[in-house]
Each structure stands twice: as structure tokens, then as C-alpha cells.
Design a protein around this motif. Sequence first.
Motif, mmCIF file in Angstrom:
data_model
loop_
_atom_site.group_PDB
_atom_site.id
_atom_site.type_symbol
_atom_site.label_atom_id
_atom_site.label_comp_id
_atom_site.label_asym_id
_atom_site.label_seq_id
_atom_site.Cartn_x
_atom_site.Cartn_y
_atom_site.Cartn_z
ATOM 1 N N GLY A 1 0.817 -1.209 0.000
ATOM 2 C CA GLY A 1 0.000 0.000 0.000
ATOM 3 C C GLY A 1 0.852 1.260 0.000
ATOM 4 O O GLY A 1 0.569 2.211 -0.737
ATOM 5 N N ILE A 2 1.907 1.271 0.801
ATOM 6 C CA ILE A 2 2.821 2.414 0.832
ATOM 7 C C ILE A 2 3.470 2.580 -0.536
ATOM 8 O O ILE A 2 3.527 3.691 -1.076
ATOM 9 C CB ILE A 2 3.877 2.253 1.941
ATOM 10 N N ALA A 3 3.948 1.481 -1.114
ATOM 11 C CA ALA A 3 4.590 1.544 -2.436
ATOM 12 C C ALA A 3 3.640 2.120 -3.478
ATOM 13 O O ALA A 3 4.034 2.959 -4.304
ATOM 14 C CB ALA A 3 5.077 0.153 -2.854
ATOM 15 N N SER A 4 2.384 1.705 -3.442
ATOM 16 C CA SER A 4 1.397 2.198 -4.398
ATOM 17 C C SER A 4 1.119 3.685 -4.199
ATOM 18 O O SER A 4 1.048 4.450 -5.168
ATOM 19 C CB SER A 4 0.101 1.398 -4.273
ATOM 20 N N LEU A 5 0.961 4.115 -2.946
ATOM 21 C CA LEU A 5 0.690 5.520 -2.660
ATOM 22 C C LEU A 5 1.865 6.415 -3.051
ATOM 23 O O LEU A 5 1.669 7.529 -3.543
ATOM 24 C CB LEU A 5 0.338 5.709 -1.183
ATOM 25 N N VAL A 6 3.095 5.914 -2.853
ATOM 26 C CA VAL A 6 4.286 6.666 -3.277
ATOM 27 C C VAL A 6 4.306 6.761 -4.795
ATOM 28 O O VAL A 6 4.507 7.833 -5.361
ATOM 29 C CB VAL A 6 5.580 6.005 -2.737
ATOM 30 N N LYS A 7 4.069 5.630 -5.474
ATOM 31 C CA LYS A 7 4.096 5.604 -6.938
ATOM 32 C C LYS A 7 3.037 6.537 -7.535
ATOM 33 O O LYS A 7 3.271 7.188 -8.545
ATOM 34 C CB LYS A 7 3.880 4.170 -7.421
ATOM 35 N N GLU B 1 16.930 12.979 7.497
ATOM 36 C CA GLU B 1 17.510 14.171 6.865
ATOM 37 C C GLU B 1 16.648 14.730 5.731
ATOM 38 O O GLU B 1 16.992 15.741 5.133
ATOM 39 C CB GLU B 1 18.914 13.856 6.325
ATOM 40 N N GLY B 2 15.573 14.053 5.372
ATOM 41 C CA GLY B 2 14.701 14.516 4.314
ATOM 42 C C GLY B 2 15.003 13.919 2.948
ATOM 43 O O GLY B 2 14.419 14.337 1.953
ATOM 44 N N LYS B 3 15.911 12.936 2.890
ATOM 45 C CA LYS B 3 16.219 12.268 1.625
ATOM 46 C C LYS B 3 15.037 11.383 1.231
ATOM 47 O O LYS B 3 14.536 10.591 2.033
ATOM 48 C CB LYS B 3 17.477 11.414 1.759
ATOM 49 N N LEU B 4 14.601 11.519 -0.027
ATOM 50 C CA LEU B 4 13.469 10.728 -0.507
ATOM 51 C C LEU B 4 13.819 9.258 -0.571
ATOM 52 O O LEU B 4 14.894 8.879 -1.052
ATOM 53 C CB LEU B 4 13.032 11.201 -1.894
ATOM 54 N N LEU B 5 12.905 8.436 -0.122
ATOM 55 C CA LEU B 5 13.026 6.979 -0.201
ATOM 56 C C LEU B 5 11.878 6.516 -1.096
ATOM 57 O O LEU B 5 10.832 6.098 -0.628
ATOM 58 C CB LEU B 5 12.958 6.363 1.196
ATOM 59 N N SER B 6 12.100 6.624 -2.395
ATOM 60 C CA SER B 6 11.001 6.444 -3.347
ATOM 61 C C SER B 6 10.788 5.012 -3.808
ATOM 62 O O SER B 6 9.809 4.737 -4.496
ATOM 63 C CB SER B 6 11.208 7.350 -4.560
ATOM 64 N N THR B 7 11.670 4.101 -3.446
ATOM 65 C CA THR B 7 11.495 2.703 -3.849
ATOM 66 C C THR B 7 11.356 1.815 -2.613
ATOM 67 O O THR B 7 11.877 2.152 -1.547
ATOM 68 C CB THR B 7 12.698 2.207 -4.679
ATOM 69 N N PRO B 8 10.682 0.682 -2.769
ATOM 70 C CA PRO B 8 10.590 -0.242 -1.641
ATOM 71 C C PRO B 8 11.976 -0.646 -1.116
ATOM 72 O O PRO B 8 12.183 -0.728 0.087
ATOM 73 C CB PRO B 8 9.830 -1.445 -2.214
ATOM 74 N N TYR C 1 9.909 8.719 7.655
ATOM 75 C CA TYR C 1 8.992 9.830 7.842
ATOM 76 C C TYR C 1 8.061 9.909 6.644
ATOM 77 O O TYR C 1 8.505 9.818 5.506
ATOM 78 C CB TYR C 1 9.768 11.150 7.985
ATOM 79 N N PHE C 2 6.778 10.088 6.932
ATOM 80 C CA PHE C 2 5.754 10.117 5.892
ATOM 81 C C PHE C 2 5.184 11.521 5.771
ATOM 82 O O PHE C 2 4.925 12.189 6.769
ATOM 83 C CB PHE C 2 4.643 9.118 6.219
ATOM 84 N N ARG C 3 5.000 11.926 4.528
ATOM 85 C CA ARG C 3 4.488 13.259 4.215
ATOM 86 C C ARG C 3 3.365 13.119 3.188
ATOM 87 O O ARG C 3 3.478 12.372 2.224
ATOM 88 C CB ARG C 3 5.629 14.102 3.641
ATOM 89 N N LEU C 4 2.293 13.848 3.402
ATOM 90 C CA LEU C 4 1.189 13.900 2.453
ATOM 91 C C LEU C 4 1.566 14.869 1.336
ATOM 92 O O LEU C 4 2.089 15.946 1.596
ATOM 93 C CB LEU C 4 -0.064 14.390 3.176
ATOM 94 N N VAL C 5 1.316 14.478 0.100
ATOM 95 C CA VAL C 5 1.584 15.362 -1.037
ATOM 96 C C VAL C 5 0.316 16.140 -1.343
ATOM 97 O O VAL C 5 -0.724 15.548 -1.633
ATOM 98 C CB VAL C 5 2.026 14.553 -2.275
ATOM 99 N N PRO C 6 0.377 17.486 -1.253
ATOM 100 C CA PRO C 6 -0.819 18.279 -1.564
ATOM 101 C C PRO C 6 -1.219 18.092 -3.017
ATOM 102 O O PRO C 6 -0.359 18.067 -3.904
ATOM 103 C CB PRO C 6 -0.376 19.722 -1.307
ATOM 104 N N ILE C 7 -2.500 17.926 -3.267
ATOM 105 C CA ILE C 7 -2.983 17.764 -4.629
ATOM 106 C C ILE C 7 -4.160 18.689 -4.877
ATOM 107 O O ILE C 7 -4.869 19.071 -3.947
ATOM 108 C CB ILE C 7 -3.378 16.313 -4.954
#
Length: 134
Positions: free
Chosen positions: A88-94, A104-111, A122-128
Motif C-alpha cells: 500500500g505504501i509503495a502504491s501511494l508513493v508511486k 535528513e529529508g532524503k526521498l526513499l522512493s522505492t521499496p 517519515y511520511f508526508r502527504l503530497v498536496p494535490i
Amino acid sequence: MTPTIKAVSTASPLELLSPFVPVPAVYIDQVMPTLSDSEWRILCVVIRQTLGWVDEESASGRKERDWITQSQFREKTGGKSRDSISLGIASLVKRGLIVVENREGKLLSTPKSRQTNRDRLYFRLVPIESEELT
């Protein structure tokens, strides 16, 4: 066991709003119908853990990101499996709905980047905007 929720008939609608989580309507109106049950629950946890907290130092007045553990996701989503949460996390990130970062704020964009990270996630909501979902 499912907890019993009692309706409070004497409370006014405004009394029921405090405390509350300000959920932008686009997430309910347009995003929710496109998500699986697990994805929606995970997104709700991220919304609750960020927009659900006041942060006077933030430009938005709400918490911008939060450290959320796998066990917190399991508890707050009603016991979803580790695999369901990870997928679910992977899908929401994708889909660009959430961002996962290290301390440090480095993106962790892959599983894989999230699995090999030896620090907090750390999880952040992306404004849409609603027109972004057409």
C-alpha cells in the motif's frame, strides 16, 4: 473484537468536531474511490498523523511529516499485514499521494530504499488539486 461506538445524541455537530482532522475534500471525493481498502487506510493514517496535529512553526499550521512505524500502521489500519502495508505504501508513493523520507529529508522512493534504510521513516502527504486527478 470490534469496539462498540456509542452515538451521543445530546452533542451538537460542532461539539463532535473537536478535536478533528481537516481532510481536504479531494481525498474523499476523488482519491478514495480509486484506492484499495489498504491504500485508503494507510493514507488516512498519514493524514491523521500529519494534518491531525497542530504545528505552530509550520507554514500550514499543521504537522508536515511524521515518523510512523510498521507496527503503528498495523495498529491504526486494523491489523493489516506487513505485506499489505508495504504494498500500500509503495502504491501511494508511486501514485504521488505520499512521500517517504529519512530523518535528513532524503526521498526513499522505492521499496528497496525503504527496506535498506536503517533509520526512521517519515511520511508526508503530497498536496494535490482536484484537477490533477482527471
